[in-house]
Design a protein around this motif. Structure first.
Motif, PDB file in Angstrom:
ATOM      1  N   GLU A  47       0.847  -1.182  -0.064  1.00 21.84           N
ATOM      2  CA  GLU A  47       0.170  -0.052   0.246  1.00 21.84           C
ATOM      3  C   GLU A  47       0.879   1.216  -0.028  1.00 21.84           C
ATOM      4  O   GLU A  47       0.619   2.220  -0.768  1.00 21.84           O
ATOM      5  CB  GLU A  47      -1.013  -0.045   1.313  1.00 21.84           C
ATOM      6  CG  GLU A  47      -2.051  -1.086   1.174  1.00 21.84           C
ATOM      7  CD  GLU A  47      -2.953  -0.495  -0.009  1.00 21.84           C
ATOM      8  OE1 GLU A  47      -3.034   0.451  -0.399  1.00 21.84           O
ATOM      9  OE2 GLU A  47      -3.706  -1.450  -0.614  1.00 21.84           O
ATOM     10  N   TYR A  50       2.629   1.845  -3.142  1.00 31.19           N
ATOM     11  CA  TYR A  50       1.701   2.327  -4.290  1.00 31.19           C
ATOM     12  C   TYR A  50       1.592   3.838  -4.024  1.00 31.19           C
ATOM     13  O   TYR A  50       1.421   4.489  -5.293  1.00 31.19           O
ATOM     14  CB  TYR A  50       0.048   1.651  -4.092  1.00 31.19           C
ATOM     15  CG  TYR A  50      -0.883   2.299  -4.773  1.00 31.19           C
ATOM     16  CD1 TYR A  50      -1.170   2.141  -6.211  1.00 31.19           C
ATOM     17  CD2 TYR A  50      -1.659   3.213  -3.968  1.00 31.19           C
ATOM     18  CE1 TYR A  50      -2.124   2.798  -6.863  1.00 31.19           C
ATOM     19  CE2 TYR A  50      -2.929   4.067  -4.843  1.00 31.19           C
ATOM     20  CZ  TYR A  50      -3.084   3.637  -6.007  1.00 31.19           C
ATOM     21  OH  TYR A  50      -3.871   4.212  -6.742  1.00 31.19           O
ATOM     22  N   ARG A  54       2.451   6.647  -7.071  1.00 37.00           N
ATOM     23  CA  ARG A  54       1.437   7.756  -7.468  1.00 37.00           C
ATOM     24  C   ARG A  54       2.196   8.916  -7.687  1.00 37.00           C
ATOM     25  O   ARG A  54       2.120   9.778  -8.392  1.00 37.00           O
ATOM     26  CB  ARG A  54       0.490   7.711  -6.585  1.00 37.00           C
ATOM     27  CG  ARG A  54      -0.569   6.740  -6.468  1.00 37.00           C
ATOM     28  CD  ARG A  54      -0.896   6.012  -7.811  1.00 37.00           C
ATOM     29  NE  ARG A  54      -1.873   6.953  -8.437  1.00 37.00           N
ATOM     30  CZ  ARG A  54      -2.243   6.831  -9.750  1.00 37.00           C
ATOM     31  NH1 ARG A  54      -1.888   5.827 -10.330  1.00 37.00           N
ATOM     32  NH2 ARG A  54      -3.139   7.784 -10.310  1.00 37.00           N
ATOM     33  N   ALA A  74       0.409  -1.008  -8.133  1.00 35.02           N
ATOM     34  CA  ALA A  74      -1.231  -1.104  -8.031  1.00 35.02           C
ATOM     35  C   ALA A  74      -1.311  -2.641  -8.162  1.00 35.02           C
ATOM     36  O   ALA A  74      -2.187  -3.074  -7.299  1.00 35.02           O
ATOM     37  CB  ALA A  74      -1.553  -0.498  -9.489  1.00 35.02           C
ATOM     38  N   TYR A  75      -0.662  -3.581  -8.726  1.00 30.54           N
ATOM     39  CA  TYR A  75      -0.900  -4.883  -8.967  1.00 30.54           C
ATOM     40  C   TYR A  75      -0.528  -5.691  -7.461  1.00 30.54           C
ATOM     41  O   TYR A  75      -1.351  -6.398  -6.764  1.00 30.54           O
ATOM     42  CB  TYR A  75       0.055  -5.597  -9.663  1.00 30.54           C
ATOM     43  CG  TYR A  75      -0.038  -7.007  -9.978  1.00 30.54           C
ATOM     44  CD1 TYR A  75      -1.004  -7.617 -10.758  1.00 30.54           C
ATOM     45  CD2 TYR A  75       0.930  -7.863  -9.460  1.00 30.54           C
ATOM     46  CE1 TYR A  75      -1.005  -9.053 -10.960  1.00 30.54           C
ATOM     47  CE2 TYR A  75       0.919  -9.239  -9.522  1.00 30.54           C
ATOM     48  CZ  TYR A  75       0.019  -9.810 -10.160  1.00 30.54           C
ATOM     49  OH  TYR A  75       0.134 -11.386 -10.576  1.00 30.54           O
ATOM     50  N   ALA A  77      -0.961  -3.854  -4.668  1.00 28.68           N
ATOM     51  CA  ALA A  77      -1.957  -3.695  -3.685  1.00 28.68           C
ATOM     52  C   ALA A  77      -3.474  -4.112  -4.105  1.00 28.68           C
ATOM     53  O   ALA A  77      -4.349  -3.756  -3.399  1.00 28.68           O
ATOM     54  CB  ALA A  77      -2.117  -2.030  -3.675  1.00 28.68           C
ATOM     55  N   LYS A  79      -5.090  -3.627  -7.055  1.00 26.95           N
ATOM     56  CA  LYS A  79      -5.792  -2.681  -7.694  1.00 26.95           C
ATOM     57  C   LYS A  79      -5.397  -3.012  -9.244  1.00 26.95           C
ATOM     58  O   LYS A  79      -5.054  -2.432  -9.956  1.00 26.95           O
ATOM     59  CB  LYS A  79      -5.259  -1.190  -7.408  1.00 26.95           C
ATOM     60  CG  LYS A  79      -5.470  -0.655  -5.868  1.00 26.95           C
ATOM     61  CD  LYS A  79      -4.909   0.519  -5.782  1.00 26.95           C
ATOM     62  CE  LYS A  79      -4.714   0.915  -4.234  1.00 26.95           C
ATOM     63  NZ  LYS A  79      -6.007   0.977  -3.541  1.00 26.95           N
ATOM     64  N   TYR A  80      -6.251  -4.263  -9.647  1.00 29.82           N
ATOM     65  CA  TYR A  80      -6.066  -4.803 -10.722  1.00 29.82           C
ATOM     66  C   TYR A  80      -6.305  -3.973 -12.055  1.00 29.82           C
ATOM     67  O   TYR A  80      -5.632  -4.036 -12.911  1.00 29.82           O
ATOM     68  CB  TYR A  80      -6.648  -6.089 -10.868  1.00 29.82           C
ATOM     69  CG  TYR A  80      -6.159  -7.156 -10.071  1.00 29.82           C
ATOM     70  CD1 TYR A  80      -4.959  -7.560  -9.869  1.00 29.82           C
ATOM     71  CD2 TYR A  80      -6.969  -7.493  -8.814  1.00 29.82           C
ATOM     72  CE1 TYR A  80      -4.276  -8.496  -8.730  1.00 29.82           C
ATOM     73  CE2 TYR A  80      -6.579  -8.542  -7.806  1.00 29.82           C
ATOM     74  CZ  TYR A  80      -5.254  -8.792  -7.965  1.00 29.82           C
ATOM     75  OH  TYR A  80      -4.685  -9.528  -6.731  1.00 29.82           O
ATOM     76  N   GLU A  82      -6.367  -0.597 -12.219  1.00 33.47           N
ATOM     77  CA  GLU A  82      -5.426   0.592 -12.513  1.00 33.47           C
ATOM     78  C   GLU A  82      -4.121  -0.174 -12.746  1.00 33.47           C
ATOM     79  O   GLU A  82      -3.299   0.699 -13.670  1.00 33.47           O
ATOM     80  CB  GLU A  82      -5.131   1.035 -10.992  1.00 33.47           C
ATOM     81  CG  GLU A  82      -4.559   2.347 -11.008  1.00 33.47           C
ATOM     82  CD  GLU A  82      -4.552   3.074  -9.554  1.00 33.47           C
ATOM     83  OE1 GLU A  82      -3.681   3.573  -9.242  1.00 33.47           O
ATOM     84  OE2 GLU A  82      -5.499   3.105  -8.838  1.00 33.47           O
ATOM     85  N   CYS A 106      -3.864  -9.520 -14.412  1.00 35.41           N
ATOM     86  CA  CYS A 106      -4.745  -8.750 -14.108  1.00 35.41           C
ATOM     87  C   CYS A 106      -6.226  -8.775 -14.553  1.00 35.41           C
ATOM     88  O   CYS A 106      -7.232  -8.631 -13.735  1.00 35.41           O
ATOM     89  CB  CYS A 106      -4.354  -7.210 -14.680  1.00 35.41           C
ATOM     90  SG  CYS A 106      -2.915  -6.604 -13.768  1.00 35.41           S
TER      91      CYS A 106
END
Length: 258
Positions: A47, A50, A54, A74-75, A77, A79-80, A82, A106
């Protein structure tokens, strides 16, 4: 996001540093430091990794290495959607098929295993090196299992790479996935053999093959720390019981004295 003093930005891969040369020097240094933090934290704190990605993305969204790092962050975390967006952007910039397996994974993460399976049959797979093709095979087998096609997953994993006695960075994971698929279709004896072979190849400890083997053999491990904690709890309980008994006896003595 704070950057530790020991991070200079020089720690990044030479190829990534080369990409950052297109940026002004100070900006390139800031981006590099954030990318270092992504790499440092990706496994232990996805996290936070990530969040650093950003920052790098805001600073240099037109650099392919930054888009790729943002994708992996993102992967990691979960967040597939994204991650897929960033991987696609990186692929457009570089023209490389290298990210194809993780892009397919993803799709699995987004609940679209049929799309991942379709990607396993695309021409891009032929452009992958051997490691990339093994990764694609693992993703395809995972997609088969997602769709309830476990027997097909077993067949998907059968390959020259699986049969080879040579050990590569992906060997343990491939053998482990095969063992797990065999176990799911009820071929326990074969599964045990392949978990053992996975453990044999797992020099970096990337799988829990030893635990799976122990489970199949009916071996139970006892944590020494847990045993000590239980012993201390029992001792404390005994001491409390002793004190309570002593208090009761004192109470009786007082009553008699009265």
């Amino acid at each position: 996001m704070p950057i530790p003093e020991d991070v200079t930005g020089e720690e990044i891969d030479k190829a990534v540093r080369q990409e950052l040369l297109s940026l002004p020097k100070t900006l390139a240094e800031d981006v590099a430091k954030n990318l270092v933090m992504v790499a440092r934290l990706l496994d232990e704190d996805p996290e936070t990794a990530y969040e650093y990605s950003r920052v790098a993305l805001r600073l240099a969204s037109r650099v392919a290495a930054v888009r790729e790092a943002a994708g992996f962050a993102a992967y990691g975390a979960g967040k597939y959607g994204e991650a897929l967006k960033e991987f696609r952007a990186a692929r457009r910039m570089t023209g490389s098929a290298e990210l194809w397996p993780v892009m397919a994974d993803c799709e699995r993460g987004l609940g679209r295993p049929e799309k991942a399976l379709a990607m396993a049959g695309e021409p891009e797979v032929q452009k992958l090196d051997r490691a990339g093709q093994v990764e694609m095979r693992l993703v395809a087998a995972g997609a088969r299992r997602d769709m309830g096609q476990t027997d097909a997953a077993v067949v998907t994993l059968q390959s020259p790479e699986l049969a080879s006695s040579a050990v590569h960075p992906w060997t343990a994971r491939l053998r482990y996935a095969y063992a797990d698929a065999l176990l799911e279709v009820g071929r326990e004896g074969e599964a045990r053999d392949w978990f053992a072979r996975a453990l044999e190849a797992d020099q970096a400890g990337t799988t829990d093959a030893s635990d799976r083997l122990a489970e199949l053999d009916g071996v139970q491990f006892t944590d020494a720390l847990d045993e000590e904690a239980d012993a201390e709890a029992e001792a404390e309980a005994g001491a409390d019981a002793g004190e309570a008994a002593g208090d009761a006896e004192s109470g009786k003595g007082s009553e008699k004295a009265e």
